[in-house]
Design a protein around this motif. Structure first.
Motif: not given
Length: 290
Positions: A202-216
């Motif tokens: 996706a143009p904006g990518g996957a927002v990832v600020t840590g493990m919790a957000s990565l799993t979502e």
């Protein structure tokens, strides 16, 4: 060449007491000795006479990844759906689980067949998996496999329905890559399965600020695994993720006329330190490690 020689193995699928996901299944070969002359990584046959089969060309969302730390998973909707559809395809019904472990199913085992050219470094058999009438040829014979046969397998079915990502590694027959790439693109363009939520490119990518957000977020499992390992082993920030990738032996080939061998690093982009994306589609990527 329109076909490739593969080893045909007859047997039974078994799931009770195991944790099958969308790209791995337990299989009991009728004759475990059929693997004895394989070159390359050995295929482990356990004390029950079973092997672990890794579906060729398929990468399902992780349901229980714990290589470098506590068990984590990707969004359950698609990981669980892929696992269930695989079991249904193979003839299992009324599957009950405790956590990820299957505690009951009807029937307990189902007949089937696999087509393989070898194993992986984890001693799993990498194969196309099928049920019903097997290809012509004796159990343990090398048989000609073409695209028409590929289309009858669970591997093709899962990609066609958009429930899994493609996971191409070296050794996959070129015409099979073309076919599996084509059905992947068709599933994405038709917004099937996981594709409407896919953030891998996706143009904006996957927002990832840590493990919790990565799993979502819904992203290519290969990228997910690398991010999990980075967060566990280095820090829960994308800042040093490029340096982490630079140290990994992820040799990658991009399917294009001027393709050169790369690492994973050049095709991964960090956006403002908060999002990650790949710059090529998953079906245009071949990982060259075994």
């Amino acid at each position: 060449m329109d076909s490739v020689k593969m080893l045909l193995v007859h047997g039974q699928y078994r799931i009770i007491g195991t944790e099958p996901d969308g790209d791995t299944i337990r299989f009991i070969p009728t004759n475990p000795l059929v693997f004895k002359d394989f070159q390359g990584p050995p295929i482990e046959v356990d004390k029950k006479g079973e092997i672990k089969v890794r579906l060729q060309g398929v990468d399902a969302l992780e349901t229980h990844y714990d290589s470098t730390g506590p068990r984590v998973r990707q969004p359950a909707e698609f990981g669980d759906k892929a696992a269930q559809e695989l079991l249904t395809f193979l003839g299992f019904g009324n599957v009950r689980r405790s956590g990820q472990r299957v505690v009951s199913a009807e029937p307990a085992q189902t007949p089937g067949w696999i087509l393989t050219t070898g194993g992986d470094p984890f001693q799993r058999c990498v194969a196309f998996v099928g049920t019903g009438i097997p290809p012509e040829g004796d159990d343990g014979a090398l048989v000609d496999v073409d695209v028409d046969r590929l289309r009858t397998t669970a591997n093709h079915f899962l990609l066609r329905t958009g429930l899994v990502y493609p996971g191409f590694y070296k050794g996959l027959f070129e015409k099979f890559q073309w076919e599996l790439s084509a059905v992947t693109r068709q599933a994405r363009e038709s917004n099937l399965g996981l594709w409407p939520l896919d953030a891998t490119t996706a143009p904006g990518g996957a927002v990832v600020t840590g493990m919790a957000s990565l799993t979502e977020v819904v992203i290519l499992p290969k990228l997910f695994r690398r991010l999990v390992d980075h967060f566990n082993l280095v820090e829960q920030s994308l800042t040093t993720f490029p340096a982490y990738l630079a140290g990994k032996a992820d040799a990658v080939k991009i399917l294009s006329p001027d393709s050169k061998q790369l690492s994973l690093l050049p095709v991964v982009q960090i956006i403002d330190g908060l999002a990650v994306r790949m710059t090529v589609q998953p079906e245009d990527t071949i990982f060259l490690e075994n």
